[in-house]
Design a protein around this motif. Structure first.
Motif, PDB file in Angstrom:
ATOM      1  N   HIS A 112       0.849  -1.200   0.000  1.00 50.60           N
ATOM      2  CA  HIS A 112       0.000   0.000   0.000  1.00 50.60           C
ATOM      3  C   HIS A 112       0.885   1.249   0.000  1.00 50.60           C
ATOM      4  O   HIS A 112       1.953   1.262   0.618  1.00 50.60           O
ATOM      5  CB  HIS A 112      -0.915  -0.015   1.225  1.00 50.60           C
ATOM      6  CG  HIS A 112      -1.976   1.043   1.156  1.00 50.60           C
ATOM      7  ND1 HIS A 112      -1.717   2.361   1.458  1.00 50.60           N
ATOM      8  CD2 HIS A 112      -3.265   0.984   0.775  1.00 50.60           C
ATOM      9  CE1 HIS A 112      -2.828   3.058   1.264  1.00 50.60           C
ATOM     10  NE2 HIS A 112      -3.781   2.247   0.857  1.00 50.60           N
ATOM     11  N   SER A 113       0.432   2.300  -0.644  1.00 50.05           N
ATOM     12  CA  SER A 113       1.288   3.490  -0.771  1.00 50.05           C
ATOM     13  C   SER A 113       1.637   4.078   0.592  1.00 50.05           C
ATOM     14  O   SER A 113       2.684   4.704   0.747  1.00 50.05           O
ATOM     15  CB  SER A 113       0.628   4.545  -1.658  1.00 50.05           C
ATOM     16  OG  SER A 113      -0.538   5.036  -1.053  1.00 50.05           O
ATOM     17  N   GLU A 114       0.744   3.871   1.580  1.00 52.27           N
ATOM     18  CA  GLU A 114       1.068   4.382   2.919  1.00 52.27           C
ATOM     19  C   GLU A 114       2.228   3.613   3.535  1.00 52.27           C
ATOM     20  O   GLU A 114       3.039   4.180   4.272  1.00 52.27           O
ATOM     21  CB  GLU A 114      -0.190   4.343   3.804  1.00 52.27           C
ATOM     22  CG  GLU A 114      -1.172   5.423   3.370  1.00 52.27           C
ATOM     23  CD  GLU A 114      -2.629   5.116   3.657  1.00 52.27           C
ATOM     24  OE1 GLU A 114      -2.922   4.175   4.422  1.00 52.27           O
ATOM     25  OE2 GLU A 114      -3.480   5.832   3.087  1.00 52.27           O
ATOM     26  N   ARG A 133       4.557   2.077   1.603  1.00 53.24           N
ATOM     27  CA  ARG A 133       5.716   2.456   0.775  1.00 53.24           C
ATOM     28  C   ARG A 133       6.269   3.798   1.267  1.00 53.24           C
ATOM     29  O   ARG A 133       7.490   3.994   1.337  1.00 53.24           O
ATOM     30  CB  ARG A 133       5.317   2.540  -0.706  1.00 53.24           C
ATOM     31  CG  ARG A 133       4.982   1.176  -1.348  1.00 53.24           C
ATOM     32  CD  ARG A 133       4.557   1.361  -2.816  1.00 53.24           C
ATOM     33  NE  ARG A 133       4.064   0.154  -3.451  1.00 53.24           N
ATOM     34  CZ  ARG A 133       4.762  -0.642  -4.271  1.00 53.24           C
ATOM     35  NH1 ARG A 133       6.013  -0.361  -4.569  1.00 53.24           N
ATOM     36  NH2 ARG A 133       4.213  -1.709  -4.817  1.00 53.24           N
ATOM     37  N   ALA A 134       5.352   4.735   1.643  1.00 52.79           N
ATOM     38  CA  ALA A 134       5.791   6.068   2.074  1.00 52.79           C
ATOM     39  C   ALA A 134       6.250   6.072   3.537  1.00 52.79           C
ATOM     40  O   ALA A 134       7.326   6.568   3.854  1.00 52.79           O
ATOM     41  CB  ALA A 134       4.657   7.073   1.884  1.00 52.79           C
ATOM     42  N   CYS A 188      -0.614  -3.526  -4.126  1.00 54.69           N
ATOM     43  CA  CYS A 188      -1.020  -2.171  -4.491  1.00 54.69           C
ATOM     44  C   CYS A 188       0.088  -1.438  -5.238  1.00 54.69           C
ATOM     45  O   CYS A 188       1.280  -1.609  -4.940  1.00 54.69           O
ATOM     46  CB  CYS A 188      -1.344  -1.367  -3.237  1.00 54.69           C
ATOM     47  SG  CYS A 188      -2.587  -2.117  -2.192  1.00 54.69           S
ATOM     48  N   GLU A 210       0.710   5.886  -8.982  1.00 53.42           N
ATOM     49  CA  GLU A 210       1.616   7.023  -9.141  1.00 53.42           C
ATOM     50  C   GLU A 210       1.291   8.158  -8.180  1.00 53.42           C
ATOM     51  O   GLU A 210       0.158   8.296  -7.737  1.00 53.42           O
ATOM     52  CB  GLU A 210       1.552   7.532 -10.596  1.00 53.42           C
ATOM     53  CG  GLU A 210       0.409   8.497 -10.919  1.00 53.42           C
ATOM     54  CD  GLU A 210      -0.950   7.800 -11.040  1.00 53.42           C
ATOM     55  OE1 GLU A 210      -1.047   6.586 -10.839  1.00 53.42           O
ATOM     56  OE2 GLU A 210      -1.936   8.531 -11.329  1.00 53.42           O
ATOM     57  N   THR A 211       2.267   8.990  -7.894  1.00 54.75           N
ATOM     58  CA  THR A 211       2.040  10.224  -7.141  1.00 54.75           C
ATOM     59  C   THR A 211       1.521  11.306  -8.093  1.00 54.75           C
ATOM     60  O   THR A 211       1.567  11.146  -9.327  1.00 54.75           O
ATOM     61  CB  THR A 211       3.344  10.742  -6.507  1.00 54.75           C
ATOM     62  OG1 THR A 211       4.255  11.069  -7.573  1.00 54.75           O
ATOM     63  CG2 THR A 211       3.983   9.710  -5.592  1.00 54.75           C
ATOM     64  N   GLN A 227       6.506  -0.701 -11.157  1.00 53.99           N
ATOM     65  CA  GLN A 227       6.049  -1.249  -9.870  1.00 53.99           C
ATOM     66  C   GLN A 227       5.506  -2.657 -10.056  1.00 53.99           C
ATOM     67  O   GLN A 227       5.764  -3.548  -9.241  1.00 53.99           O
ATOM     68  CB  GLN A 227       4.962  -0.345  -9.263  1.00 53.99           C
ATOM     69  CG  GLN A 227       5.509   0.965  -8.705  1.00 53.99           C
ATOM     70  CD  GLN A 227       4.395   1.871  -8.207  1.00 53.99           C
ATOM     71  OE1 GLN A 227       3.265   1.833  -8.694  1.00 53.99           O
ATOM     72  NE2 GLN A 227       4.714   2.716  -7.238  1.00 53.99           N
ATOM     73  N   VAL A 276      -1.773   7.656  -5.723  1.00 55.88           N
ATOM     74  CA  VAL A 276      -1.517   8.176  -4.374  1.00 55.88           C
ATOM     75  C   VAL A 276      -2.341   9.438  -4.119  1.00 55.88           C
ATOM     76  O   VAL A 276      -2.882   9.639  -3.020  1.00 55.88           O
ATOM     77  CB  VAL A 276      -0.007   8.445  -4.192  1.00 55.88           C
ATOM     78  CG1 VAL A 276       0.270   9.057  -2.831  1.00 55.88           C
ATOM     79  CG2 VAL A 276       0.792   7.151  -4.371  1.00 55.88           C
TER      80      VAL A 276
END
Ligand code: PGA
Length: 249
Positions: free
Chosen positions: A93-95, A97-98, A124, A127-128, A144, A165
């Motif tokens: 999940h992007s959260e 990843r971040a 998941c 892109e940002t 990805q 994202v």
């Protein structure tokens, strides 16, 4: 025809009192052709799985460690999740990843561990806003996908969730054409990797500000086989109309 998937990601929300939402979903009328997955925080997994047992609702987790056991304080392994009653796990999940610096290579290791434990991996990617504005979206998601998908992946044990994202928790969503473009590219890359038949059967979810009000429009888009829903999955009253929209798509 592939069964569609309505997946809910509760993130770091929910206490024992929230389990009544899972009871409500488990007692609802079945939605034909739709699999339902709720991923509560790890503290609620075992009790949620007990409540959902025998119903149409599957319970899943939000992350796992790549190793099966060992000296990794605070982490939870895929076999432990399965032991608690989870049947799936969200990965990359992007959260994560971040917040935790997770790379696609680590996501692939985790997915391999999930598969070994018999869990469905919900991988998941997305892109940002800066990447979209720089016209990098298709390149970013392709890379990805290439790095996050382990060689154990197939339609039966893996689901992909495209989650821009900038659309997560913001109320913003891409246009139907933008979603269709990314999903089409993901399907084509999957076909190169897995063959056309397997790629056609592997479910592609859209995620990012899916709500009862926009669900039907999103589910009408080509190559969208379901949704990964955050905020609107926390209450059965919000998630149920999304499930119903998917059943009638
Ligand atoms: P959202 O979250 O539905 O609250 O935008 C989606 C997700 O992060 O999976």
């Amino acid at each position: 025809m592939t069964r569609r998937l309505a997946a809910g990601n509760w993130k770091m929300n929910g206490t024992m009192a929230s389990l009544s939402e899972i009871t409500a979903l488990a007692n609802a009328h079945p939605a034909p052709g739709v699999d339902i997955l709720i991923c509560p925080p790890a503290t609620l997994l075992a009790e949620a799985a007990r409540i959902a047992a025998g119903s149409a609702v599957m319970i899943g987790a939000q992350d796992c460690h790549p190793a099966a056991a060992g000296a990794h304080t605070g982490d939870i392994s895929a076999p432990m999740l399965a032991d608690a009653g989870a049947r799936a796990v969200i990965l990359g999940h992007s959260e994560r990843r971040a917040d935790h610096g997770e790379t696609s290579a680590l996501v692939a290791e985790k997915a391999r561990a999930a598969h070994a434990a018999g869990l469905l991996a919900v991988i998941c990617l997305g892109e940002t806003l800066a990447e979209r504005e720089a016209a990098q979206t298709l390149a970013v998601v392709a890379e990805q996908l290439r790095l996050s998908l382990p060689d154990t992946a197939g339609a039966a044990n893996t689901v992909l969730a495209y989650e821009p994202v900038w659309a997560i928790g913001t109320g913003l969503t891409p246009s139907p054409a933008q979603i269709a473009e990314v999903h089409g590219v993901l399907r084509a890359h999957l076909a190169d990797r897995l063959g056309a038949q397997e790629a056609g059967a592997l479910r592609l979810l859209y995620g990012g500000s899916v709500k009862p009000a926009n669900a039907s429009e999103i589910f009408a888009i080509a190559d969208v086989d379901g949704a990964l829903v955050g905020g609107a999955s926390l209450r059965a009253d919000d998630f149920s109309p999304i499930i119903a929209a998917l059943a009638s798509a």
